[in-house]
Design a protein around this motif. Structure first.
Motif, PDB file in Angstrom:
ATOM      1  N   LEU A 565       0.860  -1.179   0.000  1.00  0.00           N
ATOM      2  CA  LEU A 565       0.000   0.000   0.000  1.00  0.00           C
ATOM      3  C   LEU A 565       0.894   1.226   0.000  1.00  0.00           C
ATOM      4  O   LEU A 565       1.690   1.426   0.932  1.00  0.00           O
ATOM      5  N   CYS A 566       0.811   2.044  -1.027  1.00  0.00           N
ATOM      6  CA  CYS A 566       1.625   3.253  -1.121  1.00  0.00           C
ATOM      7  C   CYS A 566       0.960   4.397  -0.381  1.00  0.00           C
ATOM      8  O   CYS A 566      -0.174   4.286   0.097  1.00  0.00           O
ATOM      9  N   LYS A 569      -2.647   5.589  -0.636  1.00  0.00           N
ATOM     10  CA  LYS A 569      -3.687   4.767   0.016  1.00  0.00           C
ATOM     11  C   LYS A 569      -4.760   4.312  -0.963  1.00  0.00           C
ATOM     12  O   LYS A 569      -5.953   4.264  -0.650  1.00  0.00           O
ATOM     13  N   LYS A 570      -4.339   4.002  -2.166  1.00  0.00           N
ATOM     14  CA  LYS A 570      -5.283   3.473  -3.136  1.00  0.00           C
ATOM     15  C   LYS A 570      -5.783   2.110  -2.666  1.00  0.00           C
ATOM     16  O   LYS A 570      -4.988   1.248  -2.286  1.00  0.00           O
ATOM     17  N   PRO A 571      -7.099   1.860  -2.645  1.00  0.00           N
ATOM     18  CA  PRO A 571      -7.634   0.602  -2.094  1.00  0.00           C
ATOM     19  C   PRO A 571      -6.988  -0.626  -2.729  1.00  0.00           C
ATOM     20  O   PRO A 571      -6.683  -0.662  -3.924  1.00  0.00           O
ATOM     21  N   ARG A 617      -7.847   5.632   8.525  1.00  0.00           N
ATOM     22  CA  ARG A 617      -7.237   6.830   9.116  1.00  0.00           C
ATOM     23  C   ARG A 617      -5.745   6.830   8.793  1.00  0.00           C
ATOM     24  O   ARG A 617      -5.207   5.863   8.242  1.00  0.00           O
ATOM     25  N   ASP A 618      -5.064   7.926   9.175  1.00  0.00           N
ATOM     26  CA  ASP A 618      -3.622   8.012   8.980  1.00  0.00           C
ATOM     27  C   ASP A 618      -2.908   7.070   9.941  1.00  0.00           C
ATOM     28  O   ASP A 618      -3.310   6.911  11.114  1.00  0.00           O
ATOM     29  N   MET A 619      -1.856   6.440   9.464  1.00  0.00           N
ATOM     30  CA  MET A 619      -1.078   5.507  10.282  1.00  0.00           C
ATOM     31  C   MET A 619       0.353   5.502   9.776  1.00  0.00           C
ATOM     32  O   MET A 619       0.621   5.838   8.618  1.00  0.00           O
ATOM     33  N   PRO A 620       1.305   5.154  10.632  1.00  0.00           N
ATOM     34  CA  PRO A 620       2.716   5.158  10.213  1.00  0.00           C
ATOM     35  C   PRO A 620       2.979   4.054   9.208  1.00  0.00           C
ATOM     36  O   PRO A 620       2.254   3.066   9.132  1.00  0.00           O
ATOM     37  N   PHE A 621       4.064   4.266   8.461  1.00  0.00           N
ATOM     38  CA  PHE A 621       4.476   3.236   7.522  1.00  0.00           C
ATOM     39  C   PHE A 621       4.913   2.007   8.292  1.00  0.00           C
ATOM     40  O   PHE A 621       5.489   2.084   9.376  1.00  0.00           O
ATOM     41  N   GLY A 622       4.671   0.855   7.722  1.00  0.00           N
ATOM     42  CA  GLY A 622       5.055  -0.385   8.363  1.00  0.00           C
ATOM     43  C   GLY A 622       4.251  -1.554   7.811  1.00  0.00           C
ATOM     44  O   GLY A 622       3.489  -1.401   6.849  1.00  0.00           O
ATOM     45  N   ILE A 623       4.415  -2.696   8.431  1.00  0.00           N
ATOM     46  CA  ILE A 623       3.736  -3.923   7.992  1.00  0.00           C
ATOM     47  C   ILE A 623       2.575  -4.200   8.938  1.00  0.00           C
ATOM     48  O   ILE A 623       2.752  -4.200  10.165  1.00  0.00           O
ATOM     49  N   CYS A 649       5.969   5.080  -0.856  1.00  0.00           N
ATOM     50  CA  CYS A 649       6.278   4.898  -2.266  1.00  0.00           C
ATOM     51  C   CYS A 649       5.168   5.524  -3.112  1.00  0.00           C
ATOM     52  O   CYS A 649       4.101   5.871  -2.603  1.00  0.00           O
ATOM     53  N   THR A 650       5.479   5.677  -4.393  1.00  0.00           N
ATOM     54  CA  THR A 650       4.495   6.170  -5.353  1.00  0.00           C
ATOM     55  C   THR A 650       3.774   5.023  -6.027  1.00  0.00           C
ATOM     56  O   THR A 650       2.556   5.038  -6.175  1.00  0.00           O
TER      57      THR A 650
END
Length: 805
Positions: A565-566, A569-571, A617-623, A649-650
């Motif tokens: 998921l970049c 946040k495209k589904p 909602r907004d969340m930090p990058f991660g797995i 990422c884009t």
């Protein structure tokens, strides 16, 4: 001949006069008399003159060629009402006149002329299928302008210059000719336009619309609407019961004798007795008696004729067949072929068939009037027996459903009756009303009792996806003396169903092979297995396991399960797969099994097999690992753990190894406590090393790629000399992300929520240029001091100084 009819309808029962030619050919229509106004109920119509015949509709026809020499002839029509004993007469006068020959070369045809204006003559008529000779003069039109001018006549319209072209033509004198025969059923009427012009083409009259009517000839025989009619009627129905109706059509002119149809039954099979009649006008078939008996004859065949001209012998006719099927009613009682039976049965036997009782019924096989229903009316007060019906053979099946005890009763006498599934109908010619009864003597035999299965019939449903050695049930027998299953062994005889095996000691039933409905199409998905129980003395008992393979419904899964998921946040497009076939496959329903995850991630149904997954909602990058529940159309569900790498990422291809967060490591409370103790132990070791070196200056350089923090140890109270110890190895920590509570360490985070603890792989380096690295780390010493001081909760160890440059 063409002639003019005057006074066709006169006052009832009064004299009627017709103007006719002096010579009448046989079969010529003279005129029509209104008979019903004279006597409505006339049953018999006759003429006083045999040269004339009167039809039912009042039409008067000649039977022979007749000449009116005296130019006048009279006869009487006699009307009789036989039932009402009433008679009336009508006098008919015929006035003959000589034919006038037209002033043309066609002298055979009669032309109706009138003495005054002829530009609007009466409509012309032409008999269909006229034999000629052709051309045939059928009418002449004439204009009054002919008194003052030389008139030329012409005509246009259908039959002249329009289709059918050339069937008629008009000469310059106004004579209309037919060039050939005409079929009324194809062209019942022609409307032409006539013109009267001067020699120089001047129009002397308004154009005249003239009608040429084609008179009907009885050239079409009536035809039935069906080649064969089929009707049903109940046996022993009342006299006058309507069976059905036959219908026919005639293409000739409606409301004439040519289409006046009459029906009659020509023959009936069997010919005797006569059971059916038909209404001559409507074609309705009804019964004459109540002697229809399906058991004697189930089908009757009628040959039916239809004739036009009111049924007169000279009318055209046609025939058809009507098949009448006699439907069954319950007019025969079932009876027993044998009135008494004697059978033997061993004690304690249950669910065993001991007798089949035949039943005879003359009604239609496999109908409710034929199916027998048996009842034990006497001798079964303890409900040891039950009787059912074999629907195929109509036999009564007597079974023992509750074990008999030889010690208490050696003989049972049963009285059994039989009836049909529907009530008996009392009608003439049916069998006498007497309910069938038979007696069965059941002799109970004494046996050395072996193990008894409970229940005697065990029904098992096996999952179609069950693998080999799957336990599907337990089938146990009991010793009738002790009431327990100790010492009893079990086996399944050979040549039985190959699906199941039984444990010799425990009685557990297990599958032998993989039973997957998608592997092979089984014609028989049920199996009857006999199981034998053997006690210590060698006595045996038998039970039956009825195994049925149920549907194979495997859990649907999500595939694939790893997604990127970049930051846009495209589904994410998530699909599910199920190896089963309908109705155990899609449409699927999706859900998130973790309640806390539902507050952070949402699913939107795309189609029957996929959804869109996106953060709320907004969340930090991660797995992030998300448990997705998928249910198929039959309700079978499966849980798939979907891994989403939220990457800076884009496009997903930009999310390479350096941008991805390392795999998460989930740590427990004890693991976190061990890590803290390890840090404390490491500090103690470092302090001890500093003491051992005396005044030797020891430097420890901790490198953090993101924070650049350093810890420097010295055994002097004042700032000491910086040295590089090869035993001191820098450690590097990577960011850690979690959904829940986090403890910050510089720019690093440690999860305390229990869901995830993520840390990049540590690495150790020995840099020979320690001095330069130490210089770079002095600026972060105060940050490191604050971090360790707040967590260790104590002052620096005595004899050691934290040096800050």
């Amino acid at each position: 001949f063409c002639f003019q009819v005057l006074n066709s309808f006169c006052e009832a029962c009064k004299e009627v006069t017709f103007n006719v030619p002096s010579k009448l050919e046989a079969g010529t229509l003279v005129g029509k008399v209104n008979l019903k106004e004279c006597l409505k109920s006339a049953e018999h119509i006759s003429s006083s003159d045999p040269n004339f015949r009167i039809l039912e509709d009042g039409s008067v026809f000649t039977t022979n060629t007749t000449s009116l020499s005296s130019e006048e002839k009279t006869f009487t029509i006699l009307l009789k009402d036989v039932q009402g004993h009433e008679e009336k007469t009508i006098d008919v006068n015929l006035l003959g006149h000589q034919e006038k020959t037209p002033k043309t070369r066609h002298t055979r045809d009669t032309v109706l002329r009138r003495t005054k204006r002829r530009w609007a003559p009466i409509p012309s008529s032409l008999m269909e299928n006229a034999l000629g000779p052709f051309p045939m003069l059928i009418q002449q039109v004439q204009s009054d302008a002919a008194q003052y001018h030389t008139v030329y006549y012409s005509a246009t319209g259908p039959g002249i210059d329009k289709e059918p072209v050339g069937l008629f033509y008009m000469d310059k004198n106004g004579n209309i000719f037919a060039t050939g025969p005409v079929d009324r059923e194809e062209y019942p009427m022609f409307k032409i336009t006539c013109y009267a012009t001067s020699a120089d083409g001047y129009l002397l009259e308004t154009p005249l619309e003239h009608t040429i009517k084609i008179e009907d000839d009885n050239d079409n025989a009536p035809e039935f609407t069906e080649d064969c009619f089929q009707f049903h009627v109940k046996e022993h129905c009342k006299s006058g019961t309507i069976v059905g109706q036959v219908t026919a059509k005639d293409r000739d002119e409606p409301n004439t004798l040519h289409t006046s149809l009459r029906y009659r039954i020509v023959s009936e099979q069997p010919s005797s007795p006569k059971i059916f009649s038909i209404n001559s006008e409507s074609g309705v078939i009804s019964t004459l008696s109540s002697q229809l008996d399906r058991e004697k004859l189930a089908k009757h065949i009628l040959l039916i004729e239809v004739r036009d001209m009111g049924g007169q012998p000279f009318g055209l006719c046609n025939t058809t067949t009507a098949v009448i099927i006699v439907d069954d009613i319950n007019d025969n009682v079932p009876i027993f072929s044998i009135s008494s039976y004697e059978v033997r049965v061993q004690e304690n036997r249950v669910n065993v068939e001991i007798l089949r009782i035949p039943c005879l019924d003359k009604d239609e096989p496999n109908s409710t009037a034929w199916q027998c229903k048996f009842t034990i009316v006497k001798g079964n007060e303890d409900n040891h027996f039950a009787i059912t019906t074999d629907k195929r053979t109509n036999e009564g099946i007597l079974c023992v459903v509750k074990g008999l005890n030889y010690e208490t009763s050696q003989l049972k006498i049963l009285e059994i009756t039989v009836a049909n599934e529907i009530p008996y109908v009392i009608v003439p010619y049916s069998s006498a009303l007497a309910q069938g009864t038979c007696t069965v003597r059941v002799i109970v035999q004494d046996v050395d009792e072996g193990p008894v299965f409970k229940p005697c019939l065990l029904r098992i449903t096996i999952d179609g996806c069950a693998k080999g050695e799957t336990v599907v049930g337990k089938y146990l027998a009991e010793d009738p003396e002790t009431g327990n299953s100790e010492g009893i062994s079990y086996r399944i005889p050979p040549e039985q169903c190959k699906w199941l095996s039984i444990n010799e000691n425990s009685g557990e039933l297990r599958t032998v092979t993989l039973l997957d409905r998608d592997q092979q199409d089984r014609t028989n998905k049920q199996c009857n297995i006999s199981v034998i129980a053997i006690d210590r003395s060698g006595k045996t008992g038998t039970g039956t396991a009825w195994a049925t393979i149920g549907p194979c419904n495997r859990s649907p899964i999500v595939t694939p399960i790893d997604y990127i998921l970049c930051r846009d946040k495209k589904p994410i497009f998530v699909t599910a797969f199920d190896p089963d076939m309908s109705p155990y496959s899609h449409p699927f329903t999706f859900d998130i099994s973790d309640m806390s995850m539902r507050a952070e991630w949402q699913t939107v149904q795309n189609n029957d097999t996929s959804i869109f997954l996106s953060p709320m909602r907004d969340m930090p990058f991660g797995i992030y690992k998300i448990p997705i529940v998928v249910r198929d159309n039959a309700g079978k569900e499966g849980i798939s753990m979907v891994t989403v790498n939220y990457c800076d990422c884009t496009t997903p291809s930009d999310c390479n190894r350096s941008q991805q967060v390392a795999p998460a490591v989930v740590l427990g409370v004890w693991a976190i406590l061990a890590m803290i103790l390890g840090v404390l132990l490491l500090l103690i070791i470092l302090i001890t090393l500093c003491v051992c070196y005396g005044r030797t200056t020891v430097h420890k350089h901790v490198i953090d790629d993101s924070a650049n923090q350093n810890l420097i140890l010295s055994n002097t109270e004042a700032p000491g000399e910086e040295v590089m110890d090869p035993n001191i190895i820098p450690l590097q920590a990577a960011p850690v992300h979690s959904r829940e509570h986090r403890v910050g360490m510089g720019r690093h985070e440690v999860s305390t929520g229990g869901n995830a603890f993520e840390m990049s792989k540590g690495h150790q380096t020995l840099n020979e240029r320690g001095q330069a690295m130490m210089e770079q780390g002095r600026d972060s010493y105060s940050e490191w001091h604050n971090f360790t001081h707040s967590r260790l909760g104590e002052e620096p160890i005595r004899g050691h100084t934290l040096i800050k440059n």
